[in-house]
Scaffold this motif. Sequence first.
Motif, PDB file in Angstrom:
ATOM      1  N   LEU A   1       0.833  -1.209   0.000  1.00 39.40           N
ATOM      2  CA  LEU A   1       0.000   0.000   0.000  1.00 39.40           C
ATOM      3  C   LEU A   1       0.866   1.258   0.000  1.00 39.40           C
ATOM      4  O   LEU A   1       0.645   2.196  -0.782  1.00 39.40           O
ATOM      5  N   THR A   2       1.847   1.293   0.887  1.00 42.01           N
ATOM      6  CA  THR A   2       2.672   2.492   1.008  1.00 42.01           C
ATOM      7  C   THR A   2       3.646   2.650  -0.156  1.00 42.01           C
ATOM      8  O   THR A   2       3.927   3.765  -0.597  1.00 42.01           O
ATOM      9  N   ARG A   3       4.161   1.550  -0.687  1.00 36.79           N
ATOM     10  CA  ARG A   3       5.102   1.650  -1.803  1.00 36.79           C
ATOM     11  C   ARG A   3       4.395   2.096  -3.081  1.00 36.79           C
ATOM     12  O   ARG A   3       4.937   2.897  -3.850  1.00 36.79           O
ATOM     13  N   PHE A   4       3.197   1.579  -3.327  1.00 35.48           N
ATOM     14  CA  PHE A   4       2.456   2.014  -4.508  1.00 35.48           C
ATOM     15  C   PHE A   4       2.035   3.472  -4.378  1.00 35.48           C
ATOM     16  O   PHE A   4       2.037   4.218  -5.364  1.00 35.48           O
ATOM     17  N   SER A   5       1.643   3.886  -3.183  1.00 32.25           N
ATOM     18  CA  SER A   5       1.247   5.291  -3.004  1.00 32.25           C
ATOM     19  C   SER A   5       2.425   6.225  -3.253  1.00 32.25           C
ATOM     20  O   SER A   5       2.249   7.329  -3.791  1.00 32.25           O
ATOM     21  N   PHE A   6       3.628   5.816  -2.886  1.00 38.11           N
ATOM     22  CA  PHE A   6       4.822   6.619  -3.157  1.00 38.11           C
ATOM     23  C   PHE A   6       4.971   6.863  -4.658  1.00 38.11           C
ATOM     24  O   PHE A   6       5.196   8.004  -5.107  1.00 38.11           O
ATOM     25  N   CYS A   7       4.841   5.814  -5.452  1.00 35.03           N
ATOM     26  CA  CYS A   7       4.967   5.962  -6.906  1.00 35.03           C
ATOM     27  C   CYS A   7       3.852   6.823  -7.474  1.00 35.03           C
ATOM     28  O   CYS A   7       4.086   7.679  -8.342  1.00 35.03           O
ATOM     29  N   PHE A   8       2.628   6.612  -6.991  1.00 33.61           N
ATOM     30  CA  PHE A   8       1.489   7.358  -7.524  1.00 33.61           C
ATOM     31  C   PHE A   8       1.592   8.847  -7.212  1.00 33.61           C
ATOM     32  O   PHE A   8       1.160   9.678  -8.019  1.00 33.61           O
ATOM     33  N   PHE A   9       2.164   9.198  -6.064  1.00 38.26           N
ATOM     34  CA  PHE A   9       2.336  10.617  -5.743  1.00 38.26           C
ATOM     35  C   PHE A   9       3.283  11.295  -6.734  1.00 38.26           C
ATOM     36  O   PHE A   9       3.042  12.428  -7.168  1.00 38.26           O
ATOM     37  N   TRP A  10       4.345  10.606  -7.096  1.00 38.09           N
ATOM     38  CA  TRP A  10       5.278  11.188  -8.057  1.00 38.09           C
ATOM     39  C   TRP A  10       4.637  11.338  -9.434  1.00 38.09           C
ATOM     40  O   TRP A  10       4.829  12.362 -10.116  1.00 38.09           O
ATOM     41  N   ILE A  11       3.876  10.340  -9.849  1.00 35.28           N
ATOM     42  CA  ILE A  11       3.201  10.424 -11.151  1.00 35.28           C
ATOM     43  C   ILE A  11       2.178  11.556 -11.140  1.00 35.28           C
ATOM     44  O   ILE A  11       2.053  12.317 -12.117  1.00 35.28           O
ATOM     45  N   ALA A  12       1.441  11.672 -10.027  1.00 37.17           N
ATOM     46  CA  ALA A  12       0.447  12.754  -9.924  1.00 37.17           C
ATOM     47  C   ALA A  12       1.113  14.121  -9.983  1.00 37.17           C
ATOM     48  O   ALA A  12       0.617  15.039 -10.652  1.00 37.17           O
ATOM     49  N   LEU A  13       2.253  14.265  -9.286  1.00 37.08           N
ATOM     50  CA  LEU A  13       2.962  15.547  -9.327  1.00 37.08           C
ATOM     51  C   LEU A  13       3.435  15.865 -10.735  1.00 37.08           C
ATOM     52  O   LEU A  13       3.374  17.028 -11.175  1.00 37.08           O
ATOM     53  N   ALA A  14       3.890  14.865 -11.471  1.00 39.20           N
ATOM     54  CA  ALA A  14       4.344  15.102 -12.846  1.00 39.20           C
ATOM     55  C   ALA A  14       3.196  15.598 -13.722  1.00 39.20           C
ATOM     56  O   ALA A  14       3.329  16.601 -14.442  1.00 39.20           O
ATOM     57  N   PHE A  15       2.042  14.939 -13.659  1.00 37.06           N
ATOM     58  CA  PHE A  15       0.916  15.336 -14.494  1.00 37.06           C
ATOM     59  C   PHE A  15       0.362  16.703 -14.087  1.00 37.06           C
ATOM     60  O   PHE A  15       0.081  17.552 -14.945  1.00 37.06           O
ATOM     61  N   VAL A  16       0.205  16.917 -12.785  1.00 34.51           N
ATOM     62  CA  VAL A  16      -0.362  18.188 -12.321  1.00 34.51           C
ATOM     63  C   VAL A  16       0.610  19.339 -12.586  1.00 34.51           C
ATOM     64  O   VAL A  16       0.200  20.435 -13.004  1.00 34.51           O
ATOM     65  N   GLY A  17       1.902  19.106 -12.350  1.00 35.76           N
ATOM     66  CA  GLY A  17       2.881  20.163 -12.599  1.00 35.76           C
ATOM     67  C   GLY A  17       2.970  20.554 -14.059  1.00 35.76           C
ATOM     68  O   GLY A  17       3.006  21.749 -14.395  1.00 35.76           O
ATOM     69  N   VAL A  18       2.969  19.562 -14.949  1.00 33.71           N
ATOM     70  CA  VAL A  18       3.003  19.873 -16.385  1.00 33.71           C
ATOM     71  C   VAL A  18       1.705  20.556 -16.813  1.00 33.71           C
ATOM     72  O   VAL A  18       1.719  21.472 -17.646  1.00 33.71           O
ATOM     73  N   SER A  19       0.583  20.136 -16.239  1.00 32.06           N
ATOM     74  CA  SER A  19      -0.690  20.800 -16.554  1.00 32.06           C
ATOM     75  C   SER A  19      -0.660  22.268 -16.138  1.00 32.06           C
ATOM     76  O   SER A  19      -1.168  23.137 -16.861  1.00 32.06           O
ATOM     77  N   PHE A  20      -0.072  22.538 -14.992  1.00 33.19           N
ATOM     78  CA  PHE A  20       0.044  23.919 -14.511  1.00 33.19           C
ATOM     79  C   PHE A  20       0.878  24.764 -15.471  1.00 33.19           C
ATOM     80  O   PHE A  20       0.507  25.900 -15.809  1.00 33.19           O
ATOM     81  N   ILE A  21       1.992  24.212 -15.947  1.00 39.69           N
ATOM     82  CA  ILE A  21       2.851  24.968 -16.862  1.00 39.69           C
ATOM     83  C   ILE A  21       2.162  25.183 -18.204  1.00 39.69           C
ATOM     84  O   ILE A  21       2.171  26.294 -18.763  1.00 39.69           O
ATOM     85  N   LEU A  22       1.541  24.134 -18.731  1.00 37.77           N
ATOM     86  CA  LEU A  22       0.878  24.259 -20.026  1.00 37.77           C
ATOM     87  C   LEU A  22      -0.351  25.160 -19.951  1.00 37.77           C
ATOM     88  O   LEU A  22      -0.680  25.834 -20.936  1.00 37.77           O
ATOM     89  N   TYR A  23      -1.013  25.180 -18.800  1.00 39.71           N
ATOM     90  CA  TYR A  23      -2.197  26.042 -18.694  1.00 39.71           C
ATOM     91  C   TYR A  23      -1.798  27.518 -18.776  1.00 39.71           C
ATOM     92  O   TYR A  23      -2.572  28.347 -19.261  1.00 39.71           O
ATOM     93  N   ILE A  24      -0.621  27.844 -18.281  1.00 41.84           N
ATOM     94  CA  ILE A  24      -0.138  29.223 -18.419  1.00 41.84           C
ATOM     95  C   ILE A  24       0.047  29.567 -19.902  1.00 41.84           C
ATOM     96  O   ILE A  24      -0.272  30.678 -20.345  1.00 41.84           O
TER      97      ILE A  24
END
Length: 300
Positions: free
Chosen positions: A112-135
Motif C-alpha cells: 500500500l505504502t510503496r504504490f502510493s509513493f509511486c502514484f504521488f510522483w506520477i500525480a505531481l508530474a501530471f499536475v505540474g506539467v498541466s500547470f505549466i501548459l495552462y499558463i
Amino acid sequence: MVKVWNIALRLLVLLFLAGNTLLLILMIISGATDHYPVNRFYWVQGNTTGIPNAGDETRWTFWGACLQDKDGSDTCTSDLAPAYPISPVDNFNTHINVPHQFISKRDAFYYLTRFSFCFFWIALAFVGVSFILYILTWCSKMLSDMVLILMSFGFVFNTAAVVLQTAASAMAKNAFHDDHRSAQLGASMMGMAWASVFLCIVEFILLVSWSIRAKLASTYSIDNSRYRTSSKWNPFHREKEQATDPILTATAPEEMQQSASVVGPSSNANPVTAATENQPKGINFFTIRKSHERPDDVSV
C-alpha cells in the motif's frame, strides 16, 4: 461582462493548479529535513518504545521513519529511502515487541505504502506539467485539450495515492492501538493530501466545463457564419445554383427566376426558357412535350 467572467474563471483555475502543485511538493519533501515546518508533516506517529533499533516515538513520513526522542528532537536523516513502507518489521529489521498486525498484515502495509509513493510522483508530474501548459494556453488555445488530458491522469493518480496512503496510515494507527500503544495520524499531512484531491476534482470539473463551452461557442460561431453567408442573396449566384441544380430550377419561385433573368447577362431572354435551357440534359418528368401528331404519339 462575459469577458470579465472568463478571465476570472481562468485565474481561478490557474490558482487551483498552482495550489495543488504546491501541496504535492510539500508532501513529497516531508522527511527530507528535520527543520520546522517540514518536521510537522508525517503520515502516522506511533509509540515504538521497546522495539530494537527504534526510538521512543516514530513518525513515518514520505521518505522514511523519523525517530523522536523524549526531548522532542527528530532524526530524519538516517535510513531514508524511496518507497519507504510503514512496516516496523522492515524498518527496524526485527519482530521483537512489534505489534501483531504489522506482522500478520505485513504485505498489505508494504505494498500500500510503496504504490502510493509511486502514484504521488506520477500525480505531481501530471499536475505540474498541466500547470505549466495552462499558463501557455493564454497565448495559444491549442493546448487546452492537452491540459485536460494531463489533468485527468493527474486526478486519477493523485486520488489513488491518497486513498492508498490513508488506508495504510489508518491501519497502522489501529495496529498500535490494538497493542495498547499510543498512535495518531498526521493532521497536517492528511489535510494536505485530501485538499489536493479536492482541488483535483474542482480543476477537472472546471476544465471539462471550459472545454465544452469553448467547443459549443466554436460550433455556434461556425453555424452563424454559414447562416450569414447564405442569407445574403446574390442573383448571379442564385442563377448559377439554379443552372446546376434541377431541383432548385423546378421548385424556385417565379419571382426569383424573373429577377435572375433580369439581372443576368441575358436580360432579354425569356426567364422560363433560360431556366429550361440551363437544366442538365436528360429526361424531365415535369415537362410534357406536345406535337401536332395524333394523340397516340404524344411523348413524355
